[in-house]
Each structure stands twice: as C-alpha cells, then as structure tokens.
Motif scaffolding. Structure first.
Motif, PDB file in Angstrom:
ATOM      1  N   LEU A  84       0.841  -1.202   0.000  1.00 46.03           N
ATOM      2  CA  LEU A  84       0.000   0.000   0.000  1.00 46.03           C
ATOM      3  C   LEU A  84       0.877   1.254   0.000  1.00 46.03           C
ATOM      4  O   LEU A  84       1.870   1.336   0.727  1.00 46.03           O
ATOM      5  N   SER A  85       0.499   2.211  -0.812  1.00 46.81           N
ATOM      6  CA  SER A  85       1.272   3.448  -0.905  1.00 46.81           C
ATOM      7  C   SER A  85       1.126   4.270   0.371  1.00 46.81           C
ATOM      8  O   SER A  85       0.149   4.119   1.123  1.00 46.81           O
ATOM      9  N   PRO A  86       2.088   5.153   0.642  1.00 52.83           N
ATOM     10  CA  PRO A  86       1.977   6.006   1.838  1.00 52.83           C
ATOM     11  C   PRO A  86       0.702   6.839   1.849  1.00 52.83           C
ATOM     12  O   PRO A  86       0.098   7.044   2.915  1.00 52.83           O
ATOM     13  N   GLY A  87       0.280   7.295   0.663  1.00 54.06           N
ATOM     14  CA  GLY A  87      -0.955   8.072   0.613  1.00 54.06           C
ATOM     15  C   GLY A  87      -2.172   7.235   0.974  1.00 54.06           C
ATOM     16  O   GLY A  87      -3.065   7.692   1.700  1.00 54.06           O
ATOM     17  N   GLY A  88      -2.226   6.006   0.442  1.00 53.93           N
ATOM     18  CA  GLY A  88      -3.332   5.112   0.779  1.00 53.93           C
ATOM     19  C   GLY A  88      -3.338   4.746   2.240  1.00 53.93           C
ATOM     20  O   GLY A  88      -4.400   4.679   2.880  1.00 53.93           O
ATOM     21  N   ARG A  89      -2.141   4.518   2.799  1.00 54.26           N
ATOM     22  CA  ARG A  89      -2.054   4.198   4.224  1.00 54.26           C
ATOM     23  C   ARG A  89      -2.530   5.365   5.071  1.00 54.26           C
ATOM     24  O   ARG A  89      -3.251   5.176   6.064  1.00 54.26           O
ATOM     25  N   SER A  90      -2.157   6.560   4.666  1.00 58.04           N
ATOM     26  CA  SER A  90      -2.597   7.749   5.418  1.00 58.04           C
ATOM     27  C   SER A  90      -4.106   7.936   5.316  1.00 58.04           C
ATOM     28  O   SER A  90      -4.766   8.326   6.291  1.00 58.04           O
TER      29      SER A  90
END
Length: 265
Positions: free
Chosen positions: A49-55
C-alpha cells in the motif's frame, strides 16, 4: 404510597433517552464498524500500500473512532443516570481513551468489537452455538490482525505473516500454546493477554453449554422414566383391582351355588 425503589433497582432501570439514541444509531454505527474493520484489515494485510493510501485509511479509522467517541459522550450527555452510565461503560471509556496513544493504536479494533456486540440481536445471543462461533471467529481474526500489526518489522519477531498470526491465535485462544510463535513487543503481549482471557471465557461458555445439554437430556430421561413408572404403577393398580373384583365375583357365585344347593336339598 408506593415504596421507594432501591438504589440497585434504579441503577438497573432502563434509560429511555439512551435507549432511543441507540435505536436510532444502531444501523449507521454497525455499518461504520464493518467499514472500520475492513479498513484496518486492508491497512495491515496490504504490504504494498502506498503512503498516501495508508494515510487515507488511517484518517478514516480515526474519523470512525471519533464517531464512536461522539456516540459514547452523546449517550452520556442525554442520560438521566449519568453516574450509573459511566459505571456500566467503564471499559468502553477506556477503549476510547487508550487508542489516543500511538503505542496503543491496536486497541482501536476493540472499539468496533464492542460496537458490534452491543448491536447483536438478543435472540441471537440466546442461541449460544451461533453466537459463540461468530464471536470467536471475529475475535480471532481481529487478534491476528492486531498482533501482526504490532509485531511485523520488529527485531526477533516470530509473527511476520498473516498465516503465522492465525496459527498463533489458534494456539493461544485454545490455551494450547505451542510456543513456536509468540509476541515480542509489549503491544503484541497486550493483545495476547486479551486473547488468553477470551480463550478462557470461550472454554467456559462451551463447557457450560455442554453441561447444560447433558443436564437437559438427563432430565428428559428422568421424566420419561418417571412417566413410564407411573404408567406401570397405574397398569398394576388396574390389574390388581380387576383381580380383586374377579375374586369377589367368584365368591358371590360360590355363595349363590351354596344357596341353590341348600334349597334343592
């Protein structure tokens, strides 16, 4: 004048405003709980999962947590028995406050478990088998996710994949404890402590259900034996009565025969 209700009776009395609030928010909070659970599972299981998706998932979970906090404090505000409400929901309050600390973020899952349990229909709770099976599966998957979230990436961790977490959960909740996988972080051990208590409670419920089943069956056998015994006693009584009547009839016939013989002589 009617006697004044005791403090215990007042504490156990229903709170109409809180009951009405819970009735109105039942389905929205249940749907939110399911979405919360899905978001948490996605965040833990999707390692790419990308950092943006995780955030984004983190933001959604904090918003959901905030909604549950509003639900708790809203019910507290409209309650007519606020002190009793706090006393009855101390665990709910602790679960809402503790995840504010980053180290205890795994406890956010307990929030959704409490919300789902509070909204399970009472008629399902009476069906012990279905309720225990569903609760065990939900607690097991939740504990696996929480343990994996807490353990993965730490030095010396033995729970690094979801299958490892499931195996550890199964060994822990059944109180077997093979010891091949175990938590090394204190957050993971906190999850393990809760899972151990859940396992003991589960075994207690299952043992009690089996004992209750045997007691009901033995009561049925005893009732059947008692009914059979009563039927046998009644049959015996009828048979003895018939024999007595037959003896009395024979005695009357013998007496008549003697009288006839005396007259003919």
């Amino acid at each position: 004048m009617a006697a004044e209700a005791s403090p215990g009776a007042r504490a156990a009395a229903p709170d109409p405003p809180v009951t009405a609030w819970e009735r109105r928010t039942e389905w929205p909070l249940t749907v939110l709980a399911v979405l919360f659970f899905g978001a948490y599972a996605w965040r833990v299981l999707d390692t790419g999962l990308s950092p943006g998706g995780r955030s984004a998932l983190d933001l959604f979970m904090w918003v959901a947590w905030a909604v549950y906090a509003v639900d708790y404090f809203g019910r507290l505000a409209i309650s007519r028995q606020r002190w009793q409400f706090v006393r009855r929901h101390l665990f709910d309050l602790a679960v809402l406050l503790l995840p504010m600390f980053r180290q205890l973020r795994v406890l956010r899952l307990v929030t959704v478990l409490i919300a789902l349990n509070r909204r399970v229909p009472s008629n399902l709770r009476t069906n012990v088998g279905v309720y225990v099976t569903g609760a065990t599966a939900l607690v097991g998957v939740s504990a696996s996710l929480a343990a994996l979230d807490a353990e993965r990436g730490h030095a010396g961790a033995t729970i690094t994949t979801f299958p490892d977490a499931l195996w550890w959960t199964l060994a822990t909740i059944t109180t077997v404890g093979y010891g091949d996988t175990y938590p090394v972080t204190w957050q993971g051990r906190l999850v393990a402590a809760g899972l151990m208590l859940a396992g003991i409670a589960l075994l207690g419920v299952i043992t009690g259900s089996i004992a209750s089943w045997f007691v009901e069956r033995f009561r049925g056998v005893e009732a059947s034996l008692a009914s059979t015994s009563q039927a046998v006693d009644e049959s015996t009584r009828v048979e003895l009565t018939a024999h007595a009547e037959l003896r009395a009839l024979r005695a009357e016939l013998a007496e008549l025969r003697e009288q006839l013989s005396a007259r003919s002589g």
